[in-house]
Design a protein around this motif. Sequence first.
Motif, short mmCIF file in Angstrom:
data_model
loop_
_atom_site.label_atom_id
_atom_site.label_comp_id
_atom_site.label_asym_id
_atom_site.label_seq_id
_atom_site.Cartn_x
_atom_site.Cartn_y
_atom_site.Cartn_z
N GLU A 9 0.82 -1.21 0.00
CA GLU A 9 0.00 0.00 0.00
C GLU A 9 0.85 1.26 0.00
OE1 GLU A 9 -2.47 -0.73 3.35
OE2 GLU A 9 -3.96 -1.86 2.20
N LYS A 10 2.08 1.17 0.51
CA LYS A 10 2.97 2.34 0.50
C LYS A 10 3.33 2.74 -0.92
CE LYS A 10 7.09 -0.57 1.09
NZ LYS A 10 8.21 -0.95 1.99
N PHE A 11 3.17 1.82 -1.87
CA PHE A 11 3.48 2.12 -3.26
C PHE A 11 2.28 2.71 -4.01
CE2 PHE A 11 6.50 -1.57 -2.66
CZ PHE A 11 7.64 -0.78 -2.61
N LEU A 12 1.15 2.93 -3.32
CA LEU A 12 -0.07 3.35 -4.00
C LEU A 12 0.14 4.58 -4.87
CD1 LEU A 12 -3.67 3.22 -2.76
CD2 LEU A 12 -2.83 5.39 -3.64
N PRO A 13 0.77 5.68 -4.39
CA PRO A 13 0.96 6.83 -5.28
C PRO A 13 1.78 6.49 -6.51
CG PRO A 13 1.33 7.46 -2.98
CD PRO A 13 1.26 5.96 -3.02
N HIS A 14 2.83 5.68 -6.33
CA HIS A 14 3.67 5.33 -7.47
C HIS A 14 2.91 4.43 -8.44
CE1 HIS A 14 7.49 4.80 -9.58
NE2 HIS A 14 7.13 3.54 -9.75
N MET A 15 2.12 3.50 -7.92
CA MET A 15 1.34 2.62 -8.79
C MET A 15 0.32 3.43 -9.59
SD MET A 15 0.86 -0.51 -6.05
CE MET A 15 -0.14 -1.59 -7.07
#
Length: 452
Positions: free
Chosen positions: A102-108
């Motif tokens: 979930e920490k990658f949500l902005p990058h995804m």
Amino acid sequence: MLHMFSDVRAFQHDPLRLLLTRGNEAERGLVPLRLGPAPVFLVNDPDLLRPILKAPETDIGKGKLIKKLTPVLGRSSLMLSGEEHKRRRAVLQKHMAKGSVEKFLPHMCAEIRAVGASLALGSFDPHHVTAMLALRTICVAIFGSQVMSSGDEEALVQAVGAIEDDLAEEMFRALPFGPVAWYRRRKNRVCAKLAMSTVVQRLRRKAGSSSALRDLEALGLSDRDLEDEILTLLLAGHHTTGSTAAWMFYHMAADPALMDDIADEAAECLGDDGELRLDAVKRANLSATLVKEVCRLYPSAWWFSREVMQPVTIGGHDLKVGTSLLICPWQLQRDGRHFEDPDRFLMTRRYNTDAYIPFGAGPRACAGMGVAMLELQLLALEIAAAYRFTAVTPNPAPWPKASVTLIPPPMTIDIEVREVPSRILHPGEEAQHLPYIPSAATASISTLQSVS
């Protein structure tokens, strides 16, 4: 006349049709398949899955069907058992469980918008788009963000594609290759793995300190074992999620009203900065249901196997050592005894049955399930917010190609940009064009309009 190889031709020609027909027509239990001298049973009873998949590996293990993939996947965690498997799986679960990714949500979301901006106005083949996106996402989880160049990406796509073709050809053979074909396949495999190894070595130098790669390195794996592990992760994240996403696009295109509803849901998930909010995405039931239903119809892990290591009785059958048990989510999830009207795409289903196992089950269930489900849901929300799919061909849905996953045949989706307000609305104002599109998605629309 039936003999020990009588199912081989049908299995090689269309394993999906064979397993679906045999499993759905037989009584629940173990269905015998004639694929060679060793006994093979298809498990079509979900009540038997738990005792099989949770049995000690000394009683029921991975078995010889998966061992056929050793020349390609080497000593990766998919192939291993025991303590070494647990060590490596712990690392993968740490980085790929839903709570971790979930920490990658902005990058995804940024990657998805970039892919949206690259779509040509008019039409596109969904699998060409989604397979590349899935590879980018899995590389973020393995190496960290912003470490892969477009050249590295292209090299990995070609290498992984060649190895996937090799795997698929191996999976459905009951008889060995001749010497010429064996040499050709070995040469192609060595070249593809060498190309991948070159890229991986370069990415290792740029990987983030908190990436999955660094934790795998900390286990003390040899360079070869590490590359086998990374290859398996790339294969697992490339065409698995990529293929499922393409089928998801298909059903969004086939039902424009559903896509409009998902666009409305996306608007409800926005924060003040125009980005999707994680807490709201977790409550976005419509897009989550879309993902679940597509995974039911087109499960990534559409088959897997186990082998009897000690004599055991299952489903009233006394099974001897060496017996293979074939588990096929494709068949279980299209069986009318578990799902009403099972071949139909329905958004009103419930999935509280042991027959629903799109990512496997038990202690060896897919470690990347969390990242896959989140990626698919974000993809549905972001793309529906920014675009409309106006038509899809062929229609109805084509039959999948049975490979490492369920590959969609060539499809064409017609696409157009959604109308958006000319400015950001203030509280209390109403948009002139509905549904309102996230400002996060407006960037991709602006890019398209500037180049069109």
